[in-house]
Design a protein around this motif. Structure first.
Motif, PDB file in Angstrom:
ATOM      1  N   GLU A 129      46.556 -10.410  -9.839  1.00 32.81           N
ATOM      2  CA  GLU A 129      45.408  -9.499  -9.905  1.00 32.81           C
ATOM      3  C   GLU A 129      45.387  -8.636 -11.165  1.00 32.81           C
ATOM      4  O   GLU A 129      44.423  -7.906 -11.399  1.00 32.81           O
ATOM      5  CB  GLU A 129      45.332  -8.614  -8.660  1.00 32.81           C
ATOM      6  CG  GLU A 129      46.605  -7.887  -8.316  1.00 32.81           C
ATOM      7  CD  GLU A 129      47.427  -8.607  -7.264  1.00 32.81           C
ATOM      8  OE1 GLU A 129      47.571  -9.848  -7.343  1.00 32.81           O
ATOM      9  OE2 GLU A 129      47.955  -7.913  -6.363  1.00 32.81           O
ATOM     10  N   ASP A 130      46.431  -8.709 -11.972  1.00 32.94           N
ATOM     11  CA  ASP A 130      46.424  -8.029 -13.269  1.00 32.94           C
ATOM     12  C   ASP A 130      45.725  -8.867 -14.342  1.00 32.94           C
ATOM     13  O   ASP A 130      45.523  -8.391 -15.472  1.00 32.94           O
ATOM     14  CB  ASP A 130      47.853  -7.727 -13.733  1.00 32.94           C
ATOM     15  CG  ASP A 130      48.573  -6.745 -12.832  1.00 32.94           C
ATOM     16  OD1 ASP A 130      49.768  -6.976 -12.544  1.00 32.94           O
ATOM     17  OD2 ASP A 130      47.951  -5.749 -12.419  1.00 32.94           O
ATOM     18  N   THR A 131      45.350 -10.078 -13.997  1.00 31.73           N
ATOM     19  CA  THR A 131      44.650 -10.945 -14.949  1.00 31.73           C
ATOM     20  C   THR A 131      43.323 -10.326 -15.361  1.00 31.73           C
ATOM     21  O   THR A 131      42.499  -9.974 -14.522  1.00 31.73           O
ATOM     22  CB  THR A 131      44.407 -12.326 -14.318  1.00 31.73           C
ATOM     23  OG1 THR A 131      45.667 -12.958 -14.084  1.00 31.73           O
ATOM     24  CG2 THR A 131      43.569 -13.199 -15.242  1.00 31.73           C
ATOM     25  N   ALA A 132      43.142 -10.172 -16.677  1.00 27.46           N
ATOM     26  CA  ALA A 132      41.938  -9.523 -17.211  1.00 27.46           C
ATOM     27  C   ALA A 132      42.000  -9.531 -18.730  1.00 27.46           C
ATOM     28  O   ALA A 132      43.045  -9.842 -19.317  1.00 27.46           O
ATOM     29  CB  ALA A 132      41.840  -8.080 -16.708  1.00 27.46           C
ATOM     30  N   VAL A 133      40.883  -9.156 -19.324  1.00 25.88           N
ATOM     31  CA  VAL A 133      40.896  -8.808 -20.737  1.00 25.88           C
ATOM     32  C   VAL A 133      41.227  -7.317 -20.823  1.00 25.88           C
ATOM     33  O   VAL A 133      40.589  -6.499 -20.147  1.00 25.88           O
ATOM     34  CB  VAL A 133      39.545  -9.102 -21.412  1.00 25.88           C
ATOM     35  CG1 VAL A 133      39.590  -8.671 -22.880  1.00 25.88           C
ATOM     36  CG2 VAL A 133      39.201 -10.576 -21.299  1.00 25.88           C
ATOM     37  N   TYR A 134      42.209  -6.982 -21.627  1.00 25.45           N
ATOM     38  CA  TYR A 134      42.657  -5.599 -21.785  1.00 25.45           C
ATOM     39  C   TYR A 134      42.120  -5.034 -23.098  1.00 25.45           C
ATOM     40  O   TYR A 134      42.277  -5.661 -24.149  1.00 25.45           O
ATOM     41  CB  TYR A 134      44.180  -5.528 -21.748  1.00 25.45           C
ATOM     42  CG  TYR A 134      44.729  -5.669 -20.349  1.00 25.45           C
ATOM     43  CD1 TYR A 134      44.668  -6.879 -19.674  1.00 25.45           C
ATOM     44  CD2 TYR A 134      45.291  -4.575 -19.678  1.00 25.45           C
ATOM     45  CE1 TYR A 134      45.143  -7.006 -18.381  1.00 25.45           C
ATOM     46  CE2 TYR A 134      45.782  -4.697 -18.381  1.00 25.45           C
ATOM     47  CZ  TYR A 134      45.693  -5.914 -17.741  1.00 25.45           C
ATOM     48  OH  TYR A 134      46.175  -6.035 -16.448  1.00 25.45           O
ATOM     49  N   THR A 142      46.809 -13.233 -18.695  1.00 27.58           N
ATOM     50  CA  THR A 142      46.661 -14.118 -17.544  1.00 27.58           C
ATOM     51  C   THR A 142      47.998 -14.206 -16.827  1.00 27.58           C
ATOM     52  O   THR A 142      49.018 -14.542 -17.437  1.00 27.58           O
ATOM     53  CB  THR A 142      46.208 -15.514 -17.966  1.00 27.58           C
ATOM     54  OG1 THR A 142      44.972 -15.423 -18.681  1.00 27.58           O
ATOM     55  CG2 THR A 142      46.005 -16.414 -16.751  1.00 27.58           C
ATOM     56  N   VAL A 143      47.984 -13.891 -15.527  1.00 29.11           N
ATOM     57  CA  VAL A 143      49.195 -13.940 -14.715  1.00 29.11           C
ATOM     58  C   VAL A 143      49.014 -15.060 -13.697  1.00 29.11           C
ATOM     59  O   VAL A 143      48.188 -14.958 -12.776  1.00 29.11           O
ATOM     60  CB  VAL A 143      49.455 -12.599 -14.008  1.00 29.11           C
ATOM     61  CG1 VAL A 143      50.787 -12.655 -13.260  1.00 29.11           C
ATOM     62  CG2 VAL A 143      49.440 -11.451 -15.007  1.00 29.11           C
ATOM     63  N   SER A 144      49.775 -16.109 -13.896  1.00 31.00           N
ATOM     64  CA  SER A 144      49.605 -17.288 -13.057  1.00 31.00           C
ATOM     65  C   SER A 144      50.858 -18.144 -13.103  1.00 31.00           C
ATOM     66  O   SER A 144      51.544 -18.196 -14.135  1.00 31.00           O
ATOM     67  CB  SER A 144      48.407 -18.107 -13.535  1.00 31.00           C
ATOM     68  OG  SER A 144      48.293 -19.319 -12.808  1.00 31.00           O
ATOM     69  N   GLY A 198      48.612 -10.087 -25.672  1.00 34.57           N
ATOM     70  CA  GLY A 198      48.162 -10.790 -24.479  1.00 34.57           C
ATOM     71  C   GLY A 198      48.701 -12.211 -24.441  1.00 34.57           C
ATOM     72  O   GLY A 198      48.913 -12.837 -25.478  1.00 34.57           O
ATOM     73  N   ASP A 199      48.895 -12.712 -23.224  1.00 35.88           N
ATOM     74  CA  ASP A 199      49.497 -14.047 -23.093  1.00 35.88           C
ATOM     75  C   ASP A 199      49.360 -14.520 -21.657  1.00 35.88           C
ATOM     76  O   ASP A 199      48.863 -13.777 -20.793  1.00 35.88           O
ATOM     77  CB  ASP A 199      50.977 -13.991 -23.485  1.00 35.88           C
ATOM     78  CG  ASP A 199      51.514 -15.325 -23.977  1.00 35.88           C
ATOM     79  OD1 ASP A 199      52.623 -15.330 -24.554  1.00 35.88           O
ATOM     80  OD2 ASP A 199      50.843 -16.355 -23.774  1.00 35.88           O
ATOM     81  N   LEU A 200      49.800 -15.734 -21.415  1.00 36.20           N
ATOM     82  CA  LEU A 200      49.934 -16.291 -20.073  1.00 36.20           C
ATOM     83  C   LEU A 200      51.362 -16.020 -19.613  1.00 36.20           C
ATOM     84  O   LEU A 200      52.322 -16.372 -20.323  1.00 36.20           O
ATOM     85  CB  LEU A 200      49.647 -17.787 -20.087  1.00 36.20           C
ATOM     86  CG  LEU A 200      49.985 -18.570 -18.807  1.00 36.20           C
ATOM     87  CD1 LEU A 200      49.131 -18.089 -17.636  1.00 36.20           C
ATOM     88  CD2 LEU A 200      49.804 -20.065 -19.046  1.00 36.20           C
ATOM     89  N   VAL A 201      51.502 -15.407 -18.443  1.00 38.93           N
ATOM     90  CA  VAL A 201      52.828 -15.056 -17.932  1.00 38.93           C
ATOM     91  C   VAL A 201      52.869 -15.340 -16.428  1.00 38.93           C
ATOM     92  O   VAL A 201      51.839 -15.275 -15.753  1.00 38.93           O
ATOM     93  CB  VAL A 201      53.150 -13.574 -18.230  1.00 38.93           C
ATOM     94  CG1 VAL A 201      52.172 -12.641 -17.534  1.00 38.93           C
ATOM     95  CG2 VAL A 201      54.580 -13.229 -17.907  1.00 38.93           C
ATOM     96  N   GLN A 202      54.055 -15.649 -15.939  1.00 38.05           N
ATOM     97  CA  GLN A 202      54.213 -15.916 -14.515  1.00 38.05           C
ATOM     98  C   GLN A 202      54.250 -14.620 -13.712  1.00 38.05           C
ATOM     99  O   GLN A 202      54.642 -13.567 -14.243  1.00 38.05           O
ATOM    100  CB  GLN A 202      55.498 -16.697 -14.269  1.00 38.05           C
ATOM    101  CG  GLN A 202      55.461 -18.116 -14.809  1.00 38.05           C
ATOM    102  CD  GLN A 202      56.671 -18.926 -14.384  1.00 38.05           C
ATOM    103  OE1 GLN A 202      57.672 -18.379 -13.926  1.00 38.05           O
ATOM    104  NE2 GLN A 202      56.573 -20.238 -14.514  1.00 38.05           N
ATOM    105  N   PRO A 203      53.865 -14.676 -12.445  1.00 37.65           N
ATOM    106  CA  PRO A 203      53.992 -13.483 -11.601  1.00 37.65           C
ATOM    107  C   PRO A 203      55.416 -12.939 -11.629  1.00 37.65           C
ATOM    108  O   PRO A 203      56.382 -13.705 -11.597  1.00 37.65           O
ATOM    109  CB  PRO A 203      53.625 -14.011 -10.214  1.00 37.65           C
ATOM    110  CG  PRO A 203      52.706 -15.156 -10.488  1.00 37.65           C
ATOM    111  CD  PRO A 203      53.239 -15.794 -11.736  1.00 37.65           C
ATOM    112  N   GLY A 204      55.513 -11.617 -11.709  1.00 33.71           N
ATOM    113  CA  GLY A 204      56.812 -10.975 -11.813  1.00 33.71           C
ATOM    114  C   GLY A 204      57.283 -10.776 -13.239  1.00 33.71           C
ATOM    115  O   GLY A 204      58.276 -10.074 -13.472  1.00 33.71           O
ATOM    116  N   GLY A 205      56.582 -11.354 -14.189  1.00 34.20           N
ATOM    117  CA  GLY A 205      56.971 -11.245 -15.580  1.00 34.20           C
ATOM    118  C   GLY A 205      56.507  -9.964 -16.234  1.00 34.20           C
ATOM    119  O   GLY A 205      55.909  -9.094 -15.590  1.00 34.20           O
TER     120      GLY A 205
END
Length: 113
Positions: A88-93, A110-112, A9-16
């Motif tokens: 909208e994919d941001t969540a705990v998986y 986190t997708v932001s 899990g990580d912080l990634v930009q939209p489209g990543g």
């Protein structure tokens, strides 16, 4: 003892893209269907993808064509490849072992921008 340890899990930009891993131990991994669920703040936990012991896969409509679940029985690991990520994919998986109804501790995606 039984363990499911998620990572990736990580912080990634939209489209990543991200690849989640779930390393299993303490049970016969190859016997178990494995699933990925996710839970966003204020929402119920939902099924994202499932792979049977024989390798058959199922996906939530919201991730079809973007996410791929796979497993490596030699490594006792299940993966979730996530492409074209959206906010909208941001969540705990969470990883889930169906044969023993056991959950991992979760990994934050986190997708932001």
């Amino acid at each position: 003892q039984v363990q499911l340890v998620e990572s990736g899990g990580d912080l990634v930009q939209p489209g990543g893209s991200l690849r989640l891993s779930c390393a299993a131990s303490g049970f016969t991994f190859s016997y178990s269907a494995m699933s990925w669920y996710r839970q966003a703040p204020g929402k119920e936990r939902e099924l994202v993808a499932r792979i049977s012991s024989g390798g058959r896969t199922n996906y939530a409509d919201s991730v079809k064509g973007r996410f791929t679940i796979s497993r490596d029985n030699a490594k006792n690991t299940v993966y979730l490849q996530m492409n074209s990520l959206k906010p909208e994919d941001t969540a705990v998986y969470y990883c889930h072992a169906g044969w023993i109804d056991y959950w991992g501790q979760g990994t934050q995606v986190t997708v932001s921008s």
